[in-house]
Design an enzyme around this catalytic site. Structure first.
Site, short mmCIF file in Angstrom:
data_model
loop_
_atom_site.label_atom_id
_atom_site.label_comp_id
_atom_site.label_asym_id
_atom_site.label_seq_id
_atom_site.Cartn_x
_atom_site.Cartn_y
_atom_site.Cartn_z
N HIS A 138 61.26 82.85 25.02
CA HIS A 138 59.86 82.63 25.37
C HIS A 138 59.70 82.80 26.88
CE1 HIS A 138 55.86 80.97 25.40
NE2 HIS A 138 56.22 80.03 26.25
N GLY A 153 59.26 78.81 31.51
CA GLY A 153 58.59 77.52 31.71
C GLY A 153 57.97 77.07 30.40
N LYS A 154 57.64 75.79 30.32
CA LYS A 154 57.11 75.28 29.07
C LYS A 154 55.74 75.88 28.78
CE LYS A 154 54.89 71.05 30.79
NZ LYS A 154 54.87 69.57 30.71
N ILE A 157 52.04 76.18 31.03
CA ILE A 157 52.24 75.92 32.46
C ILE A 157 51.59 76.99 33.33
CG2 ILE A 157 54.41 77.16 32.86
CD1 ILE A 157 55.31 74.49 34.32
N LYS A 159 52.20 80.75 32.83
CA LYS A 159 53.00 81.98 32.98
C LYS A 159 52.14 83.23 32.81
CE LYS A 159 55.83 80.84 29.67
NZ LYS A 159 55.26 79.51 29.37
N SER A 160 51.30 83.25 31.77
CA SER A 160 50.49 84.44 31.51
C SER A 160 49.42 84.64 32.57
CB SER A 160 49.85 84.34 30.11
OG SER A 160 50.84 84.31 29.10
N ASP A 177 55.03 86.36 26.33
CA ASP A 177 55.24 85.38 25.26
C ASP A 177 56.62 85.50 24.62
OD1 ASP A 177 54.31 83.14 23.80
OD2 ASP A 177 54.12 84.43 22.05
N ARG A 243 65.08 73.50 49.72
CA ARG A 243 64.19 73.92 50.80
C ARG A 243 64.83 74.95 51.72
NH1 ARG A 243 61.04 68.94 53.42
NH2 ARG A 243 59.89 70.73 54.24
#
Length: 309
Positions: A138, A153-154, A157, A159-160, A177, A243
């Protein structure tokens, strides 16, 4: 272990079949090939019979130098092994003894008009792609500045939505997807979209979008090698994020380690821009320059100079 039928190989590579042996039950399960020169000379120790056998101009000419009895004996012994198929290159004529022994042992004989080197290259490339270990993950896969970036990522969140912004910035969508990933050889992970959702992207609140129609063919790519993974996660104030960039993180997919960068999501952060910078930075590292290491070297040099004063 994955395998394909000889019939599929024959059809996909447009090869000519020279005997009527049923090919749907004959399976190929290795990407390696064998030129049976030693076997035609009568040496069968360590015979790699599980591979496709290739008869080129050299092997064909050698068979012509043998007397009929010897030629038949050598071919009969070779065909008695459980070989998946035998391919003759350069459109060469098939010795009668070869066809007879192939039919006797139910072995498939194919012919190609390509020269032997090109034939071997084409068959190996085809088998490596077809028999490659495969997994579906995914995420979103994009080509950003020539770097294959897998965004994970879940669900929900962003992504698309980030992918749409990257497309607007001139980058190429490969898959949204569901990303089909193959391991090609020992060094390459290659990703593409399943046929049914190719060029499509889902944006919550809008629905399914056809990227090819909306942004043009210049906004899509069929497949790309995966060089970098960007993992998006919600900002966690209790977590310490890198960082400096001195620590290199990896994720293992199909036995290969891929560089991974975690980007925390927070309001007002331009995620598309950060991903662009991450792709540029990854490319710069591969070219031999590591900005974080350069900064660390400068810092250590400065501290050393101060300690000597």
């Amino acid at each position: 272990m994955k395998s394909i039928t000889v019939e599929k190989l024959m059809k996909d590579l447009n090869m000519e079949e020279l005997n009527s042996i049923e090919a749907t039950a004959l399976l190929i399960s290795t990407t390696d090939l064998n030129r049976p020169g030693m076997q035609l000379a009568g040496f069968f120790d360590y015979f790699a019979y599980e591979r496709i056998q290739i008869i080129g101009k050299v092997e064909h000419r050698y068979l012509e130098t043998l007397d009929t009895k010897t030629r038949k004996e050598r071919l009969d012994r070779m065909m008695s092994y459980d070989i998946p198929c035998l391919i003759i290159s350069r459109g060469l004529e098939v010795p009668e003894e070869l066809l007879c022994t192939a039919n006797k042992y139910q072995r498939k004989i194919l012919r190609s008009h390509k020269n032997t080197t090109k034939l071997i290259s084409k068959v190996i490339n085809y088998l490596e792609d077809t028999l490659a270990p495969t997994i579906t993950l995914h995420g979103v896969l994009m080509d950003i500045y020539g770097v294959g970036v897998l965004i994970t990522g879940k669900s929900g969140i962003g992504k698309s939505e980030t992918a749409v912004e990257l497309i607007k910035r001139g980058h190429l969508l490969v898959a949204d997807d569901a990303v089909e990933i193959k391991r090609i050889g020992h060094e390459v992970l290659q990703g593409c979209a399943p046929e049914i959702i190719r060029h499509m992207i889902e944006v919550r609140g809008i629905g399914i979008l056809d990227v090819k129609s909306l942004f043009g063919v210049g906004a899509i790519k069929i497949k790309t090698d995966i060089d970098l993974i960007i993992d998006l996660e919600e900002w966690d104030s209790t977590k310490s994020y890198d960082r400096l960039g001195l620590d290199d993180n990896h994720r293992e997919i199909l036995g290969m380690k891929i560089d991974e960068v975690t980007i925390p999501i927070k309001p007002a952060r331009n995620i598309a821009l950060i991903i662009e910078v991450a792709a540029r930075n990854h490319r710069q590292k591969k070219m031999g320059y590591h900005a974080a290491q350069e900064f660390n070297d400068r810092l250590m040099k400065s501290l050393e100079e101060k300690s000597q004063q």
